[in-house]
Write an enzyme that holds these catalytic residues in place. Structure first.
Site, PDB file in Angstrom:
ATOM      1  N   ARG A 188       1.751   3.853   2.631  1.00 38.55           N
ATOM      2  CA  ARG A 188       0.311   4.105   2.803  1.00 38.55           C
ATOM      3  C   ARG A 188      -0.034   5.569   2.563  1.00 38.55           C
ATOM      4  O   ARG A 188      -1.069   5.885   1.985  1.00 38.55           O
ATOM      5  CB  ARG A 188      -0.153   3.712   4.209  1.00 38.55           C
ATOM      6  CG  ARG A 188      -0.450   2.234   4.356  1.00 38.55           C
ATOM      7  CD  ARG A 188      -1.403   1.963   5.500  1.00 38.55           C
ATOM      8  NE  ARG A 188      -1.501   0.526   5.718  1.00 38.55           N
ATOM      9  CZ  ARG A 188      -0.848  -0.129   6.672  1.00 38.55           C
ATOM     10  NH1 ARG A 188      -0.051   0.526   7.486  1.00 38.55           N
ATOM     11  NH2 ARG A 188      -0.989  -1.431   6.809  1.00 38.55           N
ATOM     12  N   GLY A 189       0.838   6.473   2.995  1.00 32.96           N
ATOM     13  CA  GLY A 189       0.585   7.896   2.808  1.00 32.96           C
ATOM     14  C   GLY A 189       0.466   8.265   1.341  1.00 32.96           C
ATOM     15  O   GLY A 189      -0.448   9.000   0.940  1.00 32.96           O
TER      16      GLY A 189
END
Length: 346
Positions: A282-283
């Site tokens: 997600r980052g």
């Protein structure tokens, strides 16, 4: 009915990181919302409410319960899709971007909506009473003190924000409607943190603190006092700046699909995420998206190093594993890693 004047977004002094995070989410709602953590009285709620005033009106199908878009199938309810399939005419109207507040005491029915079982059983009609997720479609959903909200409701919120749909099921009857919104949470860290797996679901995280500079504090007080004395005159003073920013947002939204990011910058972002030992991807995804939105805000079709630099701390701060022995702030760790990574670049 006279509406209460709202303090203009462009007149807000300081808190640049919070303002930027909100603008980026408006340009690209797929960033995934923003979590704003900070002290009491730092202008969190004022800034979020001010954002609505600079957003352009949106076209909706008149009479539709879900603010359906008249031409984008992804933003339409099934009723509107059926009307289009049957070639029925649609009446279009323009409304302000909806902003919905989720109170801490809200129930699941209030959030998701309810199905009228009596009507369904007696008349054979699916009757749905829309909840806050339906009202927030294509707008903003704001949860103040989100860290005090029941975890079950936070799960529902984040699932809807991620999928863009809300499904209500009861006694074998199911109703599904679009629920695309920018989720904005705010809270005071003194009152407890969100669970890490929930925090990770927010696209960006901003950490704001009370302004320490005396001159800046005086400036904030003066601006607020001028607004309170004569809101109409104050709003006129800032009208041009408000319109300019509103036009900039519209242009950035239109430019966003054409913005590209080079392979070397994608590798740089993923390298930093890997070295910071961030779980999942997600980052990486959010940093790429936010950098593209920042480039669009600057009216550029190509992501540059400054775009990544502006968003990387907001994108990764809440995804770092907590080290109880470290005295370094998570934002500082990311900055250090960023400086080290770009100094190694050819």
């Amino acid at each position: 009915m006279q509406t209460q004047p709202i303090f203009p977004f462009t007149a807000i002094v300081g808190q640049e990181e919070m303002k930027l995070a909100l603008l980026l989410n408006v340009i690209d709602p797929k960033i995934g919302g923003v979590m704003i953590m900070g002290d009491r009285g730092t202008g969190k709620t004022t800034t979020i409410r001010a954002l609505i005033d600079i957003l352009p009106s949106i076209p909706v199908v008149k009479g539709d319960l879900f603010n359906s878009h008249p031409s984008d199938p992804e933003l339409m309810s099934t009723d509107v899709q059926k009307k289009i399939a049957n070639q029925e005419p649609l009446v279009i109207e323009y409304i302000k971007v909806p902003m919905v507040d989720l109170p801490l005491g809200a129930t699941e029915d209030r959030l998701c909506g309810t199905i009228d079982m009596e009507k369904a059983l007696v008349e054979g009609v699916k009757s749905f009473e829309p909840g806050l997720l339906a009202k927030a479609h294509r707008g903003l959903l704001y949860v103040d003190e989100v860290n005090l909200l029941d975890d079950h409701l936070v799960d529902i919120l984040l699932d809807a924000a991620a999928s863009g749909w809300n499904t209500v099921e009861r006694e074998g009857i199911s109703i599904r409607h679009p629920a695309r919104f920018v989720l904005i949470g705010s809270g005071n860290p003194e009152e407890g943190e969100l669970r890490p797996q929930l925090l990770d679901r927010f696209g960006l995280h901003t950490s704001i603190s009370t302004v320490k500079d005396a001159k800046l504090r005086v400036k904030i007080v003066e601006e607020r006092s001028a607004f309170d004395r004569d809101p109409e005159k104050y709003l006129q003073r800032w009208q041009e700046a408000q319109e300019k920013l509103s036009n900039q947002i519209v242009h950035a939204q239109q430019l966003l699909p054409h913005v590209t990011i080079s392979e070397s910058y994608k590798v740089l972002i993923s390298q930093i995420c890997a070295e910071l030992d961030i779980d999942g991807l997600r980052g990486d995804i959010v940093t790429n998206r936010a950098a593209c939105a920042h480039a669009a805000l600057r009216n550029c079709k190509q992501v540059e190093i400054q775009d990544i630099e502006k968003v990387i701390v907001m994108s990764l701060r809440h995804r770092l594993r907590k080290d109880p022995l470290s005295t370094m702030d998570s934002g500082e760790r990311i900055q250090q890693m960023w400086q080290s990574a770009i100094s190694d670049m050819p």
